[in-house]
Enzyme design. Structure first.
Site, PDB file in Angstrom:
ATOM      1  N   LYS A 172      -8.496  -1.198   6.170  1.00 55.60           N
ATOM      2  CA  LYS A 172      -8.999  -1.687   4.704  1.00 55.60           C
ATOM      3  C   LYS A 172      -7.937  -2.870   4.288  1.00 55.60           C
ATOM      4  O   LYS A 172      -8.154  -3.882   3.909  1.00 55.60           O
ATOM      5  CB  LYS A 172      -8.637  -0.563   3.707  1.00 55.60           C
ATOM      6  CG  LYS A 172      -9.920   0.381   3.824  1.00 55.60           C
ATOM      7  CD  LYS A 172     -10.109   1.311   2.629  1.00 55.60           C
ATOM      8  CE  LYS A 172      -8.812   2.501   2.825  1.00 55.60           C
ATOM      9  NZ  LYS A 172      -9.198   3.608   3.742  1.00 55.60           N
ATOM     10  N   ASP A 184     -15.324   3.253   7.440  1.00 55.07           N
ATOM     11  CA  ASP A 184     -14.207   4.158   7.109  1.00 55.07           C
ATOM     12  C   ASP A 184     -14.793   5.209   5.999  1.00 55.07           C
ATOM     13  O   ASP A 184     -14.452   6.297   6.085  1.00 55.07           O
ATOM     14  CB  ASP A 184     -13.081   3.398   6.612  1.00 55.07           C
ATOM     15  CG  ASP A 184     -12.030   4.322   5.994  1.00 55.07           C
ATOM     16  OD1 ASP A 184     -11.515   5.043   6.901  1.00 55.07           O
ATOM     17  OD2 ASP A 184     -11.732   4.394   4.915  1.00 55.07           O
ATOM     18  N   SER A 196      -7.738   4.263   9.335  1.00 56.38           N
ATOM     19  CA  SER A 196      -8.334   4.099   7.993  1.00 56.38           C
ATOM     20  C   SER A 196      -7.467   3.323   6.941  1.00 56.38           C
ATOM     21  O   SER A 196      -8.239   2.285   6.561  1.00 56.38           O
ATOM     22  CB  SER A 196      -8.373   5.641   7.367  1.00 56.38           C
ATOM     23  OG  SER A 196      -8.917   5.639   6.194  1.00 56.38           O
ATOM     24  N   ARG A 233     -14.470  13.418   7.815  1.00 52.20           N
ATOM     25  CA  ARG A 233     -12.927  14.270   7.968  1.00 52.20           C
ATOM     26  C   ARG A 233     -12.477  15.056   6.838  1.00 52.20           C
ATOM     27  O   ARG A 233     -11.845  16.069   6.991  1.00 52.20           O
ATOM     28  CB  ARG A 233     -11.935  12.983   7.829  1.00 52.20           C
ATOM     29  CG  ARG A 233     -11.943  12.154   9.230  1.00 52.20           C
ATOM     30  CD  ARG A 233     -11.012  11.206   8.997  1.00 52.20           C
ATOM     31  NE  ARG A 233      -9.807  11.213   8.784  1.00 52.20           N
ATOM     32  CZ  ARG A 233      -8.784  10.500   8.194  1.00 52.20           C
ATOM     33  NH1 ARG A 233      -9.380   9.225   7.657  1.00 52.20           N
ATOM     34  NH2 ARG A 233      -7.753  10.671   7.844  1.00 52.20           N
ATOM     35  N   HIS A 259       0.799  -1.236   0.056  1.00 59.10           N
ATOM     36  CA  HIS A 259       0.058   0.175   0.077  1.00 59.10           C
ATOM     37  C   HIS A 259       0.952   1.195   0.044  1.00 59.10           C
ATOM     38  O   HIS A 259       1.965   1.397   0.743  1.00 59.10           O
ATOM     39  CB  HIS A 259      -0.916   0.062   1.055  1.00 59.10           C
ATOM     40  CG  HIS A 259      -1.804   1.176   1.245  1.00 59.10           C
ATOM     41  ND1 HIS A 259      -2.927   1.331   0.527  1.00 59.10           N
ATOM     42  CD2 HIS A 259      -1.638   2.488   2.056  1.00 59.10           C
ATOM     43  CE1 HIS A 259      -3.152   2.723   0.731  1.00 59.10           C
ATOM     44  NE2 HIS A 259      -2.327   3.158   1.901  1.00 59.10           N
TER      45      HIS A 259
END
Length: 441
Positions: free
Chosen positions: A187, A161, A183, A168, A82
């Site tokens: 995931k 989320d 967050s 947010r 990621h």
């Protein structure tokens, strides 16, 4: 239990209990808690922070707000990768096929881009016929058959989320380390992989501008991953200039293909090889970074990585011929070549501004429902520290709207700084964060 008491407690800097966090998260998912109270708690967290136990609990509650993907049907260790987002960050399209060709199982769920950061799904959809939404059974079947599949996140993956992130974004609470970490990691954990390599970007073109903040974020995310039994490593990489040379979806597909054919820029390939090495190590296929790099270099030289990308594209309905014949990819109608007015050195490439210029052309989104133009973008031919001769091309702008191109051109020119004196290039990799500690490089 009342939401107002939870808000007050966090406002006063007192740690929330697991029960309070679970109560809040269930209320978010069921929409029993009004937006103004959710926003109030987010702001309290922004100012007061969370301890490690709270962040882990917050993440777990988000994970269990929806479906947790079961990848047990895939043989072997599944490793995810990621990135926290940057400009010209084409690493997924290069790293994942490379490591898959070395035997790593890559079952990756990715997102779309928002703002100046390009999403992996948008890049893949530049390939004609490419399907990025598959059933879980098809996803598992492809990974078992060829070792890799990259698809979009399902709607039932961490729904809490989605609610929190939307609030947010409009309450100026995005840049909170506990909220970012929970967050991202919720995931990744719900995605079902066994191990995770995180590419934490830092610099002018990244969400995190300061190295100390990037280190803090990396430590929290690694801690969360390990607490869920996921072997996790974070690599902190530079985003003070665009990583690759292409910004824009089909342009980045081309760059990824050229990189897998052995023609990648040194900056992009160094980050890719570093991330890929840790993916091989976490999978157990390589015992050291040296051994891992040798395997990845072999996959480049022999073309195994490129063949693996073609296999994945074909398996997901895409036209693999487009990875060789780039005329089959979306192409912009207009090209403008930005040339140097004198002999000089590139002293700065303002990554965020260049990324925003690509977005203005249509390569990215300012809102989630904006339509992407896969053909447009910017290609850089020089990086910081490079010498440029008078008349030499520094960048090419690809567009389909003459008016937009005229608006973007002065912004691109302003984002590319030059000087008579040579300046050093940016450091590429700052640190590696593991469960055992931080290694500064």
């Amino acid at each position: 239990m009342r939401v107002v008491d939870i808000i007050k407690k966090k406002r006063d800097g007192i740690a929330l209990t697991d029960d309070e966090i679970n109560f809040f998260m269930k209320g978010c998912s069921s929409e029993d808690i009004p937006d103004y109270q959710i926003a109030a708690l987010l702001m309290a967290i922004y100012f007061r922070g969370m301890n490690d136990r709270e962040v882990a609990s917050f993440t777990a509650s988000m994970v269990h707000s929806g479906k947790v993907v079961d990848l047990s049907g895939i043989k072997g260790v599944k490793v995810d990768k990621h990135s926290t987002g940057g400009v010209a960050d084409t690493t997924t399209l290069i790293v994942c096929p490379l490591v898959a060709s070395c035997g790593v199982r890559v079952a990756k769920m990715s997102g779309r881009g928002l703002g100046h950061t390009g999403g992996t799904l948008d890049k893949l959809e530049a390939i004609p016929g490419m399907r990025v939404y598959l059933s879980l059974e098809e996803f598992v079947g492809i990974v078992n058959a060829i070792g890799i599949s990259i698809i979009g996140q399902t709607e039932d993956l961490v729904p809490a989320d989605k609610k929190l992130y939307a609030l947010r974004d409009v309450t100026a609470t995005v840049d909170s380390i506990p909220l970012i970490a929970s967050s991202v990691m919720s995931k990744k954990i719900a995605g079902g992989s066994d191990a995770i390599v995180l590419d934490v970007k830092v610099g002018e073109g990244a969400f995190i501008k300061d190295l100390n903040d990037a280190l803090a974020l990396a430590k929290v995310m690694v801690g969360i991953g390990e607490s869920f039994g996921k072997r996790t490593i974070a690599v902190i990489t530079d985003m003070n200039q665009p990583l690759g040379r292409a910004i824009g979806n089909s342009l980045e597909v081309i760059e990824a293909c050229e990189a897998l054919k052995g023609h990648g820029s040194k900056e992009l390939m160094e980050v890719c090889l570093t991330l890929g090495s840790y993916m091989l190590i976490l999978s157990g296929i390589a015992r050291s970074s040296g051994e891992a790099r040798e395997m990845l270099q072999d996959a480049l030289v022999t073309g195994k990585g490129m063949e693996k990308l073609k296999e994945m594209v074909k398996a997901q309905g895409g036209n693999a011929n487009a990875l060789e014949d780039y005329s089959l990819l979306p192409r912009a109608r207009i090209k403008y070549e930005l040339k140097a007015q004198e002999d000089c050195y590139v002293s700065k490439l303002e990554a965020e501004k260049i990324g925003m210029c690509a977005m203005m052309l249509g390569a990215g989104r300012s809102k989630k429902d904006d339509k992407i133009d896969h053909s447009v973008g910017i290609v850089l031919y020089k990086k910081v520290g490079d010498h440029v001769c008078e008349g030499e091309i520094i960048a090419t702008i690809h567009g389909n709207d003459e008016g937009l191109l005229e608006d973007v051109l002065p912004e691109v020119k302003d984002a590319i700084k030059t000087s008579k004196q040579k300046v050093p290039s940016s450091k590429l990799i700052y640190a590696v964060v593991k469960d055992e500690g931080v290694e500064l490089l």
